[in-house]
Design an enzyme around this catalytic site. Structure first.
Site, PDB file in Angstrom:
ATOM      1  N   SER A   1       0.814  -1.211   0.000  1.00 54.41           N
ATOM      2  CA  SER A   1       0.000   0.000   0.000  1.00 54.41           C
ATOM      3  C   SER A   1       0.850   1.265   0.000  1.00 54.41           C
ATOM      4  O   SER A   1       0.344   2.353  -0.255  1.00 54.41           O
ATOM      5  CB  SER A   1      -0.903   0.026   1.233  1.00 54.41           C
ATOM      6  OG  SER A   1      -0.100   0.037   2.411  1.00 54.41           O
TER       7      SER A   1
ATOM      8  N   SER B   1      33.983   1.454 -32.780  1.00 58.31           N
ATOM      9  CA  SER B   1      34.515   0.102 -32.694  1.00 58.31           C
ATOM     10  C   SER B   1      35.861   0.106 -31.992  1.00 58.31           C
ATOM     11  O   SER B   1      36.671   1.022 -32.179  1.00 58.31           O
ATOM     12  CB  SER B   1      34.670  -0.502 -34.089  1.00 58.31           C
ATOM     13  OG  SER B   1      35.328  -1.744 -34.029  1.00 58.31           O
TER      14      SER B   1
ATOM     15  N   PRO C   1       2.965  13.137  13.640  1.00 64.62           N
ATOM     16  CA  PRO C   1       2.918  12.588  12.279  1.00 64.62           C
ATOM     17  C   PRO C   1       1.573  11.976  11.915  1.00 64.62           C
ATOM     18  O   PRO C   1       1.128  12.095  10.769  1.00 64.62           O
ATOM     19  CB  PRO C   1       4.029  11.534  12.263  1.00 64.62           C
ATOM     20  CG  PRO C   1       4.343  11.251  13.692  1.00 64.62           C
ATOM     21  CD  PRO C   1       4.038  12.505  14.443  1.00 64.62           C
ATOM     22  N   ASN C   2       0.903  11.329  12.875  1.00 64.18           N
ATOM     23  CA  ASN C   2      -0.389  10.712  12.591  1.00 64.18           C
ATOM     24  C   ASN C   2      -1.544  11.665  12.843  1.00 64.18           C
ATOM     25  O   ASN C   2      -2.424  11.834  11.994  1.00 64.18           O
ATOM     26  CB  ASN C   2      -0.584   9.450  13.442  1.00 64.18           C
ATOM     27  CG  ASN C   2       0.406   8.361  13.100  1.00 64.18           C
ATOM     28  OD1 ASN C   2       1.525   8.376  13.605  1.00 64.18           O
ATOM     29  ND2 ASN C   2       0.016   7.418  12.255  1.00 64.18           N
TER      30      ASN C   2
ATOM     31  N   ASN D   1      -4.016   4.371   2.146  1.00 65.69           N
ATOM     32  CA  ASN D   1      -4.752   3.751   1.047  1.00 65.69           C
ATOM     33  C   ASN D   1      -5.348   4.744   0.066  1.00 65.69           C
ATOM     34  O   ASN D   1      -5.659   4.380  -1.077  1.00 65.69           O
ATOM     35  CB  ASN D   1      -5.854   2.848   1.601  1.00 65.69           C
ATOM     36  CG  ASN D   1      -5.300   1.726   2.446  1.00 65.69           C
ATOM     37  OD1 ASN D   1      -4.084   1.521   2.497  1.00 65.69           O
ATOM     38  ND2 ASN D   1      -6.177   0.995   3.114  1.00 65.69           N
TER      39      ASN D   1
ATOM     40  N   LYS E   1      35.279   3.595 -37.736  1.00 65.52           N
ATOM     41  CA  LYS E   1      33.866   3.200 -37.751  1.00 65.52           C
ATOM     42  C   LYS E   1      33.083   4.064 -36.766  1.00 65.52           C
ATOM     43  O   LYS E   1      33.512   4.274 -35.631  1.00 65.52           O
ATOM     44  CB  LYS E   1      33.727   1.730 -37.372  1.00 65.52           C
ATOM     45  CG  LYS E   1      32.326   1.167 -37.569  1.00 65.52           C
ATOM     46  CD  LYS E   1      32.319  -0.339 -37.324  1.00 65.52           C
ATOM     47  CE  LYS E   1      30.999  -0.968 -37.728  1.00 65.52           C
ATOM     48  NZ  LYS E   1      29.906  -0.578 -36.821  1.00 65.52           N
TER      49      LYS E   1
ATOM     50  N   GLU F   1      20.244   3.971 -31.196  1.00 66.64           N
ATOM     51  CA  GLU F   1      20.213   2.731 -30.421  1.00 66.64           C
ATOM     52  C   GLU F   1      19.884   2.990 -28.957  1.00 66.64           C
ATOM     53  O   GLU F   1      19.207   2.182 -28.309  1.00 66.64           O
ATOM     54  CB  GLU F   1      21.550   2.014 -30.577  1.00 66.64           C
ATOM     55  CG  GLU F   1      21.763   1.499 -32.001  1.00 66.64           C
ATOM     56  CD  GLU F   1      23.197   1.137 -32.314  1.00 66.64           C
ATOM     57  OE1 GLU F   1      24.046   1.203 -31.393  1.00 66.64           O
ATOM     58  OE2 GLU F   1      23.484   0.799 -33.483  1.00 66.64           O
TER      59      GLU F   1
ATOM     60  N   HIS G   1       8.639  -3.530 -47.206  1.00 67.18           N
ATOM     61  CA  HIS G   1       9.236  -4.859 -46.971  1.00 67.18           C
ATOM     62  C   HIS G   1      10.761  -4.809 -47.101  1.00 67.18           C
ATOM     63  O   HIS G   1      11.397  -5.822 -47.426  1.00 67.18           O
ATOM     64  CB  HIS G   1       8.678  -5.904 -47.945  1.00 67.18           C
ATOM     65  CG  HIS G   1       7.205  -6.053 -47.909  1.00 67.18           C
ATOM     66  ND1 HIS G   1       6.567  -6.960 -47.091  1.00 67.18           N
ATOM     67  CD2 HIS G   1       6.224  -5.401 -48.592  1.00 67.18           C
ATOM     68  CE1 HIS G   1       5.261  -6.876 -47.273  1.00 67.18           C
ATOM     69  NE2 HIS G   1       5.029  -5.931 -48.182  1.00 67.18           N
TER      70      HIS G   1
END
Length: 474
Positions: A106, A327, A139-140, A150, A333, A340, A197
């Protein structure tokens, strides 16, 4: 000075790091969940602080915090509570949230974490002793007034996700759309061969191709707006099971109004608190839109990667900026690294969607979904990845792409698909035979047609004009 202090909760004494703003319940959760080392992302922490602030504003205006109940606060204490919540929302206490993502389903541990931090910081603002076990700003009783984990934890998730999409993802997608639109206009006169294609097809303009990519990003912007909509409805006010026990009848409405005014987003109270507490269907819907955006980004990045392939043995119709050596063994290269990177981002988000969907489908029993921390964290990760991945791709690749006009135009005349425009003159069967013969002989369609006098030269020139093939003809 001792490295720890003793805090007390309903289960007894707990040793807490001496200078921590959190307390006993947070420390218990730290000890109970040594799982991943991943703490809640900052966006969710900030949203929890914002929800606590809005709840505090509602309770202040409804005279609940300063009323005649147990331990009423002074006006100054209320303002200290609100100030402390705003500091959490601003990110000043991110280090005080050490609980693992994989915790109680929760989010109770994280809810109490924020309650404790706000409580102790508010006491400190009042020049009190934040280690005072009596907790004059509790806090409560005070920070969590009118709330349950909840309803407030899923509320914070919704707020965090909506804000993250609005502030991060939408600007990134907009920038990508703008760049692609600019490229489409700039490259509208460049004719190239189409491909379906991965095989040669009829000609089109490079600008048309990139206009298609731009439209994909425009639709992604629409989807990002749609992703925000299902998380604007907030569960706050349902408390434990949706009944709203211990909450003022106007609390939810006023809390949502405070959040809407503060963020500029249209947050509103859930129509049905039992549904809003128990189910996370809205989050599943939201992430489904993120998945669709991810598929678009993968597709666009991959197409650009193909178009940039080469430089001598690939298509090389678009020249991508060089960013790093490609590379460790092949000198010179250079790879399409930004494409990517974005494709990997998209793959992660598509995988994240399975986590969110599975959690939404299986985690909700009766009045609570117990997969909320992982759902919130995963959704926010997806937003962050999409936003940052897109921004990096645009800034380091898309902006500096250049068209290779020579490569684009060189392939057009060589394409056997040029024969398509002869269909109205000679029919499909004859055109097909010409294509096969041209391929076998190595000739272009134009050369073969001239050799066999298929059409008068003026008709042949008109029929095989590649520009006319890029638009409908009357």
């Amino acid at each position: 000075m001792s490295q720890f202090r003793t805090e007390h909760d309903s289960m007894g004494d707990v040793q807490v790091p001496a200078q921590a703003y959190y307390g006993a319940q947070t420390q218990r959760a730290v000890e109970n969940f040594p799982v991943s080392g991943w703490t809640l992302c900052p966006d969710l922490i900030h949203a929890m602080g914002l929800v606590k602030w809005a709840a505090g504003v509602a309770n202040r205006d409804l005279k609940k915090l300063t009323g005649t109940g147990k331990n009423p606060l002074s006006d100054q204490q209320v303002e200290a509570l609100l100030a402390a919540a705003k500091e959490v929302a601003a990110g000043k206490f991110d280090a005080e949230f050490p609980i693992d993502v994989f915790q109680t389903g929760s989010g109770t541990s994280s809810n109490m974490n924020v309650n404790e931090v706000i409580s102790n910081r508010a006491i400190e603002i009042m020049k009190g002793d934040r280690f005072d076990q009596k907790k004059p700003i509790h806090p409560n009783d005070h920070v969590n007034m009118g709330q349950s984990t909840n309803d407030t934890f899923p509320t914070a998730i919704h707020v965090a996700v909506a804000l993250s999409i609005h502030r991060k993802l939408l600007p990134a997608l907009q920038k990508f759309f703008d760049v692609l639109t600019e490229k489409a206009k700039a490259w509208d006169k460049i004719i190239k061969i189409g491909r379906t294609h991965l095989a040669d097809a009829t000609p089109l303009r490079l600008g048309q191709e990139f206009g298609g990519f731009a439209r994909q990003l425009q639709l992604s912007l629409d989807r990002a707006h749609k992703a925000i909509k299902p998380v604007l409805e907030l569960p706050v006010g349902g408390t434990a099971v949706g009944t709203g026990i211990n909450t003022h009848p106007d609390f939810a409405k006023q809390t949502c109004a405070a959040l809407a005014k503060e963020t500029g987003l249209g947050f509103f109270e859930a129509e049905n608190h039992f549904e809003a507490n128990a189910q996370r269907d809205g989050l599943v819907e939201c992430h489904g839109q993120l998945r669709a955006i991810a598929t678009t980004l993968f597709n666009v990045a991959n197409n650009i990667r193909w178009l940039g392939s080469g430089p001598r043995c690939g298509f090389y119709e678009v020249m991508l900026p060089d960013r790093q050596p490609g590379s460790s063994i092949m000198p010179g290269k250079v790879n399409p690294v930004m494409c990517e990177s974005l494709m990997q981002v998209a793959a992660r988000v598509i995988g994240n969607d399975q986590t969110v969907a599975f959690s939404g489908a299986t985690g909700g029993q009766f009045q609570l979904n117990i997969m909320m921390p992982v759902m919130g964290q995963t959704t926010l990760e997806s937003v962050q990845l999409l936003a940052q991945g897109t921004t990096a791709f645009v800034d380091l690749c898309a902006v500096d792409m250049e068209a290779n006009v020579e490569a684009c135009e060189a392939s057009v005349e060589q394409s056997l698909a040029m024969v398509t425009s002869l269909n109205p003159y000679v029919g499909y069967e004859k055109a097909s035979a010409l294509a096969k013969e041209a391929f076998k002989s190595g000739q272009t369609i134009r050369e073969l047609c001239r050799e066999q006098n298929i059409l008068p030269e003026d008709q042949l020139t008109k029929a095989l004009d590649p520009w006319s093939m890029t638009e409908p003809q009357a």
